[in-house]
Design an enzyme around this catalytic site. Structure first.
Site, PDB file in Angstrom:
ATOM      1  N   GLU A 222       9.046 -14.775 -10.872  1.00  0.00           N
ATOM      2  CA  GLU A 222       8.236 -13.538 -10.214  1.00  0.00           C
ATOM      3  C   GLU A 222       7.721 -12.558 -11.451  1.00  0.00           C
ATOM      4  O   GLU A 222       6.759 -12.172 -11.479  1.00  0.00           O
ATOM      5  CB  GLU A 222       9.124 -12.721  -9.070  1.00  0.00           C
ATOM      6  CG  GLU A 222      10.231 -12.106  -9.542  1.00  0.00           C
ATOM      7  CD  GLU A 222      10.775 -11.295  -8.513  1.00  0.00           C
ATOM      8  OE1 GLU A 222       9.896 -10.426  -7.690  1.00  0.00           O
ATOM      9  OE2 GLU A 222      12.025 -11.225  -8.429  1.00  0.00           O
TER      10      GLU A 222
ATOM     11  N   CYS B 107       0.678  -1.197   0.174  1.00  0.00           N
ATOM     12  CA  CYS B 107       0.030  -0.056  -0.104  1.00  0.00           C
ATOM     13  C   CYS B 107       0.931   1.189  -0.068  1.00  0.00           C
ATOM     14  O   CYS B 107       1.890   1.205   0.698  1.00  0.00           O
ATOM     15  CB  CYS B 107      -0.853   0.011   1.285  1.00  0.00           C
ATOM     16  SG  CYS B 107      -1.892  -1.375   1.524  1.00  0.00           S
TER      17      CYS B 107
ATOM     18  N   GLU C  39      18.608 -17.062  -7.279  1.00  0.00           N
ATOM     19  CA  GLU C  39      18.100 -15.843  -7.435  1.00  0.00           C
ATOM     20  C   GLU C  39      17.672 -15.951  -8.977  1.00  0.00           C
ATOM     21  O   GLU C  39      16.676 -15.298  -9.313  1.00  0.00           O
ATOM     22  CB  GLU C  39      19.238 -14.851  -7.331  1.00  0.00           C
ATOM     23  CG  GLU C  39      19.109 -13.443  -7.715  1.00  0.00           C
ATOM     24  CD  GLU C  39      18.070 -12.824  -7.162  1.00  0.00           C
ATOM     25  OE1 GLU C  39      17.378 -13.295  -6.184  1.00  0.00           O
ATOM     26  OE2 GLU C  39      17.613 -11.500  -7.778  1.00  0.00           O
TER      27      GLU C  39
ATOM     28  N   LYS D 247      13.980 -14.820  -9.828  1.00  0.00           N
ATOM     29  CA  LYS D 247      13.580 -13.694 -11.028  1.00  0.00           C
ATOM     30  C   LYS D 247      12.873 -14.081 -11.978  1.00  0.00           C
ATOM     31  O   LYS D 247      11.744 -13.306 -12.405  1.00  0.00           O
ATOM     32  CB  LYS D 247      15.070 -13.176 -11.669  1.00  0.00           C
ATOM     33  CG  LYS D 247      15.788 -12.096 -10.782  1.00  0.00           C
ATOM     34  CD  LYS D 247      15.396 -10.770 -10.778  1.00  0.00           C
ATOM     35  CE  LYS D 247      14.610 -10.878  -9.551  1.00  0.00           C
ATOM     36  NZ  LYS D 247      15.220 -10.730  -8.248  1.00  0.00           N
TER      37      LYS D 247
ATOM     38  N   LYS E 286       6.567  -3.977  -4.059  1.00  0.00           N
ATOM     39  CA  LYS E 286       8.027  -3.623  -3.732  1.00  0.00           C
ATOM     40  C   LYS E 286       8.612  -4.020  -2.435  1.00  0.00           C
ATOM     41  O   LYS E 286       9.722  -4.482  -2.212  1.00  0.00           O
ATOM     42  CB  LYS E 286       8.310  -2.305  -4.427  1.00  0.00           C
ATOM     43  CG  LYS E 286       9.755  -1.822  -4.270  1.00  0.00           C
ATOM     44  CD  LYS E 286      10.551  -2.944  -5.144  1.00  0.00           C
ATOM     45  CE  LYS E 286      11.999  -2.562  -5.213  1.00  0.00           C
ATOM     46  NZ  LYS E 286      12.902  -3.514  -5.994  1.00  0.00           N
TER      47      LYS E 286
ATOM     48  N   ASN F 183      -1.798   2.207   5.980  1.00  0.00           N
ATOM     49  CA  ASN F 183      -0.843   1.018   5.644  1.00  0.00           C
ATOM     50  C   ASN F 183      -0.558   0.682   6.891  1.00  0.00           C
ATOM     51  O   ASN F 183      -0.479   1.173   8.037  1.00  0.00           O
ATOM     52  CB  ASN F 183       0.465   1.646   5.287  1.00  0.00           C
ATOM     53  CG  ASN F 183       0.241   2.045   3.675  1.00  0.00           C
ATOM     54  OD1 ASN F 183      -0.677   2.321   3.184  1.00  0.00           O
ATOM     55  ND2 ASN F 183       1.499   2.779   3.136  1.00  0.00           N
ATOM     56  N   GLY F 184      -0.471  -1.017   6.787  1.00  0.00           N
ATOM     57  CA  GLY F 184      -0.364  -1.620   7.938  1.00  0.00           C
ATOM     58  C   GLY F 184      -1.709  -2.697   8.213  1.00  0.00           C
ATOM     59  O   GLY F 184      -2.208  -2.814   7.419  1.00  0.00           O
TER      60      GLY F 184
ATOM     61  N   TRP G   9      -3.009  -2.719  -1.449  1.00  0.00           N
ATOM     62  CA  TRP G   9      -2.729  -3.992  -1.704  1.00  0.00           C
ATOM     63  C   TRP G   9      -3.436  -4.821  -0.834  1.00  0.00           C
ATOM     64  O   TRP G   9      -3.238  -4.873   0.409  1.00  0.00           O
ATOM     65  CB  TRP G   9      -1.076  -4.139  -1.589  1.00  0.00           C
ATOM     66  CG  TRP G   9      -0.551  -5.272  -2.211  1.00  0.00           C
ATOM     67  CD1 TRP G   9      -0.124  -5.824  -3.365  1.00  0.00           C
ATOM     68  CD2 TRP G   9      -0.136  -6.458  -1.254  1.00  0.00           C
ATOM     69  NE1 TRP G   9       0.424  -7.020  -3.292  1.00  0.00           N
ATOM     70  CE2 TRP G   9       0.462  -7.441  -2.150  1.00  0.00           C
ATOM     71  CE3 TRP G   9      -0.274  -6.833   0.078  1.00  0.00           C
ATOM     72  CZ2 TRP G   9       0.903  -8.744  -1.558  1.00  0.00           C
ATOM     73  CZ3 TRP G   9       0.241  -8.105   0.520  1.00  0.00           C
ATOM     74  CH2 TRP G   9       0.898  -9.309  -0.259  1.00  0.00           C
TER      75      TRP G   9
ATOM     76  N   HIS H 272      18.248 -35.978  -5.729  1.00  0.00           N
ATOM     77  CA  HIS H 272      17.732 -36.415  -4.379  1.00  0.00           C
ATOM     78  C   HIS H 272      16.140 -36.196  -4.582  1.00  0.00           C
ATOM     79  O   HIS H 272      15.719 -36.114  -3.461  1.00  0.00           O
ATOM     80  CB  HIS H 272      18.586 -35.607  -3.348  1.00  0.00           C
ATOM     81  CG  HIS H 272      19.767 -36.085  -2.931  1.00  0.00           C
ATOM     82  ND1 HIS H 272      20.417 -37.393  -2.695  1.00  0.00           N
ATOM     83  CD2 HIS H 272      21.006 -35.289  -3.213  1.00  0.00           C
ATOM     84  CE1 HIS H 272      21.682 -37.335  -2.499  1.00  0.00           C
ATOM     85  NE2 HIS H 272      22.001 -36.081  -2.753  1.00  0.00           N
TER      86      HIS H 272
ATOM     87  N   ARG I 183       4.866   0.134  -6.042  1.00  0.00           N
ATOM     88  CA  ARG I 183       4.990  -0.658  -4.829  1.00  0.00           C
ATOM     89  C   ARG I 183       4.097  -1.787  -5.093  1.00  0.00           C
ATOM     90  O   ARG I 183       4.098  -2.756  -4.131  1.00  0.00           O
ATOM     91  CB  ARG I 183       4.369   0.178  -3.792  1.00  0.00           C
ATOM     92  CG  ARG I 183       5.597   1.320  -3.333  1.00  0.00           C
ATOM     93  CD  ARG I 183       4.748   2.351  -2.328  1.00  0.00           C
ATOM     94  NE  ARG I 183       4.566   1.594  -1.098  1.00  0.00           N
ATOM     95  CZ  ARG I 183       5.272   1.759  -0.026  1.00  0.00           C
ATOM     96  NH1 ARG I 183       6.391   2.373  -0.111  1.00  0.00           N
ATOM     97  NH2 ARG I 183       4.993   1.056   1.099  1.00  0.00           N
TER      98      ARG I 183
END
Ligand code: AGP
Length: 595
Positions: free
Chosen positions: A475, A2, A468, A472, A590, A98-99, A72, A491, A27
């Site tokens: 996402e 948010c 990583e 990438k 973000k 926000n929160g 969000w 395995h 964001r």
């Protein structure tokens, strides 16, 4: 996650709020809205992009004060009614938040029994109703009384009909006041206001502020407090695309400069390496490093690198798991890596560490962020604002910070140390050469984009690079991707290999080389197509892999930097080929300010 904006001053409020909201789009959000003071309050909101809100707002919205929000969803689906701002029963009080209000259900039941009517599913809606309940002519006092009832985290801005001021408050969620000339702004983060001013006040937990067009007053528990003004060095240009199709591509291309700037911030061209050691330190003892997501992958690279160079034991933990497994001893030194400095899991871990008497060193990219303000020591990276949700340049900058922290204490002979320092200085040029190979990498990306599952494998310091690379790709392209330590494939994951599951193998020229070669042959025997990343000059891997992407020769300690840049480009072009919204992937934000 948010985003919050607020404005009070002499400009028309609508274009200012919309412009600030556009700047916060990076964001990640699913709904947006504004409330403006035109004598009465007028609220416009929906589960749409800012552009759609902008196009559907009435032309003639007046007013010189207002608040705005990008939501969000956490409590309740994205919808018009759940979007912020939220109002009280009278429609006179509007709040953006926000929160997470953790006791909202109890508060909601209690307020409902007192006659308050709730229309949304959100936790936020209890706040305007509490303010309504306590309002006796003084908005600041009513906000303070309401917040005494509230548990959880919040950054809020409150606007009330007929009162030309913004009342703001924060606890465990970032909020800034930005100072202009006969105008003031409020925002959850800096890029929102860069078009207007670079003068910023960071609010602390439990602060309540009253902002008018020509005055800012901050207090805690009814007592006035002074908050220092900071000058932001980022420019609007830093937060724009500069002709690139996406922020992510721009940020990938900025990496040579980011390396130069970050290293340049630590060492001068003439400074001997020994003087880098932190004043008074005699060495780095065993270490714990905490982080989330991409920053956690930087932590893992740090582990391999420090264990080799420093010969100390380095433990890494996901900050989000640290509450359940973290054992520390008082006085020990802990490194926390967080690009934004606002990730809730990282902040929670820092607070726990401090309660346990640990000394916390934070590596962050955001000056004035919450993490930077509660750390015992800060190491800033100089990546500039990273707008794309996918972390790229901030990761490389974090690696620079880790090299800088480690090298002064390296238990290696002076010749190797000299060559590493030289290697560090040459890295911008090496990364530039990877970028110059972009056209070739994008062709391989187009091949990858046709698959639904991809594995990334690496060993040693390049195992985190495999993680990583997979993060990438998944996402931003939505291709299912797994990063594995190459020795682990047999395995279990071998069961998934076949001609429809390519494997990207990161081959380093170190003591992992022979084993990687064997792993590639094993993968080929299961018919998986293999794209290998190898050092220039290597001919052997070409014999076994289907395709090879070459990277410039660097000391293996620095190989995660050049290899990661290749994988960033692979992910970018695969996502582009699939037509994905690269900078704002679905469901992601973000900075993740909830646990
Ligand atoms: C990666 O591309 C993501 N943006 C995400 O994993 C990110 O690295 C993570 O949320 C941690 O963020 P931080 O560094 O700001 O704490």
């Amino acid at each position: 996650m948010c985003g919050i904006v607020g404005y009070i001053g002499e400009r028309q409020v609508k274009p200012v709020l919309l412009n600030c909201l556009y700047r916060l789009e990076y964001r990640g959000y699913d709904s947006c809205g504004i409330a403006v003071l035109e004598g009465d309050l007028a609220v416009y909101k929906d589960a749409v992009r800012v552009k759609v809100l902008d196009e559907t707002l009435p032309q003639l919205i007046g007013g010189r004060a207002g608040i705005g929000h990008t939501r969000w969803a956490t409590h309740g689906e994205p919808s018009q009614v759940n979007a912020h701002p939220h109002c009280d029963c009278t429609g006179k009080i509007a709040v953006v938040h926000n929160g997470v209000i953790s006791n909202f259900q109890k508060l909601r039941r209690q307020l409902a029994s007192e006659g308050h009517n709730f229309i949304s599913e959100t936790d936020t809606e209890v706040i305007p109703h509490l303010i309504e309940k306590y309002y006796e002519g003084d908005l600041e006092k009513a906000v303070a009384a309401a917040l005494r009832e509230v548990e959880g985290s919040y950054a809020i801005v409150v606007l009330r009909a007929d009162e030309p001021k913004l009342v703001v408050a924060r606890k465990d969620s970032p909020l800034i006041i930005a100072i202009g000339d006969r105008e003031n702004f409020v925002a959850s983060d800096v890029p929102a206001i860069l078009d207007y001013t670079s003068r910023v006040i960071y609010l602390e937990d439990d602060d309540i502020g009253v902002v008018t067009s020509d005055n800012v007053k901050v207090s805690q528990h009814g007592v006035a407090v002074a908050r220092k003004e900071h000058k932001i060095s980022w420019s609007v240009k830093d937060a724009q695309k500069a002709g690139y199709e996406h922020f992510m591509l721009k940020e990938i291309h900025e990496q040579p400069k980011v390396i130069r700037d970050t290293i340049g911030g630590y060492i001068s061209a003439t400074e001997p390496i020994a003087s880098l050691a932190m004043a008074g330190d005699t060495g780095l003892e065993d270490m714990l490093i905490l982080a989330c997501g991409t920053s956690y992958h930087a932590a893992l690279v740090g582990k391999y690198m420090m264990e080799e160079l420093l010969r100390v034991a380095v433990r890494t933990e996901l900050a989000s798991e640290f509450s359940y497994c973290g054992q520390t001893s008082a006085g020990s030194r802990v490194l926390v890596i967080t690009q934004s400095g606002e990730t809730a899991d990282a902040l929670k871990a820092i607070k726990k560490l401090k309660e346990e008497g640990c000394r916390v060193i934070v590596i962050t990219n955001v000056v004035g962020s919450t993490a930077s303000r509660i750390a015992d020591q800060i190491v800033y990276t100089r990546a500039g604002p990273e707008i794309s949700v996918a972390a790229t340049k901030s990761f490389v900058a974090q690696l620079m910070a880790l090299y800088w922290l480690a090298l002064p204490y390296a238990k290696i002979d002076i010749r190797r140390l000299d060559s590493l320092v030289m290697g560090l200085r040459q890295l911008p040029g090496k990364v530039q050469r990877v970028l110059d190979n972009e056209a070739v990498i994008s062709e391989y990306a187009q091949q990858l984009s046709k698959y639904e599952n991809v594995f990334f494998i690496g060993r040693g310091v390049n195992f985190p690079v495999a993680l990583e690379g997979a993060l990438k790709l998944k996402e931003i392209s939505y291709i299912h991707a797994e990063g594995y330590a190459a020795g682990e494939l047999k395995h279990g994951p071998f069961a998934l290999l076949g001609s429809d599951t390519p494997v990207v193998a990161i081959v380093a020229q170190d003591n992992t080389y022979e084993a990687m070669l064997t792993n590639i042959k094993e993968v080929k025997a299961r018919r998986s197509p293999v794209i290998a990343l190898v050092e220039e000059g290597n001919e052997e891997v070409k014999e076994v892999a289907d395709s090879v992407i070459t990277v410039p020769q660097v000391d293996v300690i620095f190989s995660p930097v050049v290899n990661t840049v290749v994988l960033q480009l692979l992910a970018y072009y695969a996502a582009e080929q699939r037509g994905c919204p690269i900078d704002f992937p679905r469901n992601l934000a973000k900075s993740v300010t909830v646990e």
